[in-house]
Design a protein around this motif. Structure first.
Motif, short mmCIF file in Angstrom:
data_model
loop_
_atom_site.label_atom_id
_atom_site.label_comp_id
_atom_site.label_asym_id
_atom_site.label_seq_id
_atom_site.Cartn_x
_atom_site.Cartn_y
_atom_site.Cartn_z
N ASP A 61 38.20 55.30 33.24
CA ASP A 61 36.78 55.02 33.49
C ASP A 61 36.60 54.67 34.97
OD1 ASP A 61 34.21 53.99 33.73
OD2 ASP A 61 34.34 52.78 31.91
N SER A 62 35.92 55.54 35.68
CA SER A 62 35.67 55.29 37.10
C SER A 62 34.18 55.11 37.37
CB SER A 62 36.22 56.44 37.93
OG SER A 62 35.61 57.66 37.55
N ILE A 63 33.41 54.94 36.29
CA ILE A 63 31.96 54.80 36.42
C ILE A 63 31.51 53.35 36.21
CG2 ILE A 63 29.74 55.50 35.43
CD1 ILE A 63 31.10 58.18 34.73
N SER A 64 32.07 52.68 35.23
CA SER A 64 31.65 51.32 34.88
C SER A 64 31.99 50.33 36.00
CB SER A 64 32.34 50.89 33.59
OG SER A 64 32.17 49.50 33.38
N ALA A 65 30.96 49.63 36.45
CA ALA A 65 31.17 48.61 37.49
C ALA A 65 32.08 47.49 36.97
CB ALA A 65 29.83 48.05 37.94
N GLN A 66 31.93 47.14 35.69
CA GLN A 66 32.77 46.08 35.12
C GLN A 66 34.24 46.48 35.14
OE1 GLN A 66 31.74 44.63 31.19
NE2 GLN A 66 33.73 43.66 30.94
N VAL A 67 34.53 47.70 34.75
CA VAL A 67 35.92 48.18 34.74
C VAL A 67 36.48 48.19 36.16
CG1 VAL A 67 37.41 50.17 34.27
CG2 VAL A 67 35.70 49.49 32.60
N MET A 68 35.69 48.62 37.11
CA MET A 68 36.16 48.66 38.50
C MET A 68 36.46 47.24 39.01
SD MET A 68 36.29 51.84 38.73
CE MET A 68 36.86 52.02 40.40
N GLU A 69 35.62 46.28 38.65
CA GLU A 69 35.86 44.89 39.04
C GLU A 69 37.11 44.33 38.35
OE1 GLU A 69 34.46 42.85 41.38
OE2 GLU A 69 33.50 44.73 41.99
N GLU A 70 37.30 44.69 37.10
CA GLU A 70 38.48 44.21 36.38
C GLU A 70 39.76 44.80 36.97
OE1 GLU A 70 36.44 43.23 32.04
OE2 GLU A 70 37.31 45.22 32.37
N LYS A 71 39.71 46.05 37.39
CA LYS A 71 40.88 46.65 38.04
C LYS A 71 41.22 45.89 39.33
CE LYS A 71 40.28 51.31 36.16
NZ LYS A 71 39.98 52.72 36.50
N LYS A 72 40.19 45.49 40.07
CA LYS A 72 40.41 44.68 41.28
C LYS A 72 41.02 43.33 40.90
CE LYS A 72 36.72 46.69 44.04
NZ LYS A 72 35.38 46.47 44.62
N PHE A 73 40.53 42.78 39.79
CA PHE A 73 41.08 41.51 39.30
C PHE A 73 42.57 41.64 39.00
CE2 PHE A 73 42.41 39.38 35.36
CZ PHE A 73 42.62 38.12 35.88
N PHE A 74 42.97 42.75 38.38
CA PHE A 74 44.40 42.96 38.09
C PHE A 74 45.21 42.95 39.39
CE2 PHE A 74 42.80 45.68 34.32
CZ PHE A 74 42.65 44.55 33.52
N GLN A 75 44.68 43.59 40.42
CA GLN A 75 45.37 43.60 41.72
C GLN A 75 45.46 42.17 42.27
OE1 GLN A 75 42.81 47.00 43.20
NE2 GLN A 75 44.67 47.35 44.41
N GLN A 76 44.36 41.43 42.19
CA GLN A 76 44.35 40.05 42.68
C GLN A 76 45.33 39.18 41.90
OE1 GLN A 76 40.20 39.19 42.14
NE2 GLN A 76 39.65 39.89 44.20
N ALA A 77 45.41 39.39 40.59
CA ALA A 77 46.32 38.61 39.76
C ALA A 77 47.77 38.87 40.18
CB ALA A 77 46.11 38.96 38.28
N LEU A 78 48.09 40.12 40.49
CA LEU A 78 49.45 40.44 40.95
C LEU A 78 49.73 39.78 42.29
CD1 LEU A 78 49.58 44.21 39.97
CD2 LEU A 78 50.99 42.38 39.01
N GLU A 79 48.75 39.74 43.15
CA GLU A 79 48.92 39.10 44.46
C GLU A 79 49.05 37.59 44.31
OE1 GLU A 79 46.79 38.89 48.85
OE2 GLU A 79 45.85 40.06 47.26
N GLU A 80 48.15 36.98 43.55
CA GLU A 80 48.17 35.53 43.34
C GLU A 80 49.46 35.06 42.69
OE1 GLU A 80 44.70 34.13 41.26
OE2 GLU A 80 43.37 35.29 42.59
N SER A 81 50.03 35.91 41.84
CA SER A 81 51.27 35.56 41.13
C SER A 81 52.52 35.83 41.96
CB SER A 81 51.35 36.34 39.82
OG SER A 81 50.25 36.02 39.00
N GLY A 82 52.34 36.38 43.14
CA GLY A 82 53.47 36.65 44.02
C GLY A 82 54.29 37.86 43.61
N ILE A 83 53.71 38.75 42.82
CA ILE A 83 54.43 39.96 42.41
C ILE A 83 54.49 40.93 43.58
CG2 ILE A 83 54.52 41.88 40.76
CD1 ILE A 83 54.93 39.13 39.46
#
Length: 110
Positions: A27-49
Motif C-alpha cells: 500500500d503506497s497510497i494510504s497516508a496512515q500506512v506511510m506514516e507507520e512505515k516511517k515509525f518502523f524505521q524510527q523504532a529500528l533507529e531508537e532501538s539501536g538496530i
C-alpha cells in the motif's frame, strides 16, 4: 484437532497472514500506512538496530512480526501505544537477528 487438520489450519493461517502483510506493505497510497512505515524505521533507529534504517530494513522488521502484532496493528494501528509496546518488545527480543537481517521465526498463536 488431529495433526493433519492442525497442519492445514496453520498453512491456511500462514497464507492469510502473509497476504495481509503483503497487502499492507504494498500500500503506497494510504497516508496512515506511510506514516507507520516511517515509525518502523524510527523504532529500528531508537532501538539501536541501525543508525539510518532504510525502508527495506523496516520491511524486514514488519515481516518478522508475530501474528498478534499484525492482527492488533491492523485493528488499532501500528502506532497505537499497546501495539508500539509489543513492537519494541519484539525488537528487543530479536535485536541480533534484525541487525543481521536474518529470518526471524514468525510465531503463531492459536
Amino acid at each position: 484437532m488431529p495433526f493433519l487438520q492442525a497442519a492445514l489450519f496453520m498453512s491456511y493461517k500462514h497464507n492469510n497472514l502473509m497476504a495481509m502483510r503483503q497487502s499492507y506493505w504494498n500500500d503506497s497510497i494510504s497516508a496512515q500506512v506511510m506514516e507507520e512505515k516511517k515509525f518502523f524505521q524510527q523504532a529500528l533507529e531508537e532501538s539501536g538496530i541501525f543508525s539510518t534504517p532504510t525502508l527495506d530494513d523496516a520491511k524486514h522488521l514488519f515481516f518478522s512480526f508475530p501474528s498478534i502484532i499484525i492482527v492488533k496493528g491492523y485493528a488499532s494501528g501500528f502506532t497505537h501505544d499497546k501495539v508500539k509496546d509489543m513492537i519494541f518488545q519484539h525488537i528487543l527480543e530479536h535485536k541480533k537477528l534484525l541487525q543481521q537481517k536474518t529470518e526471524v521465526k514468525v510465531k503463531f498463536n492459536i
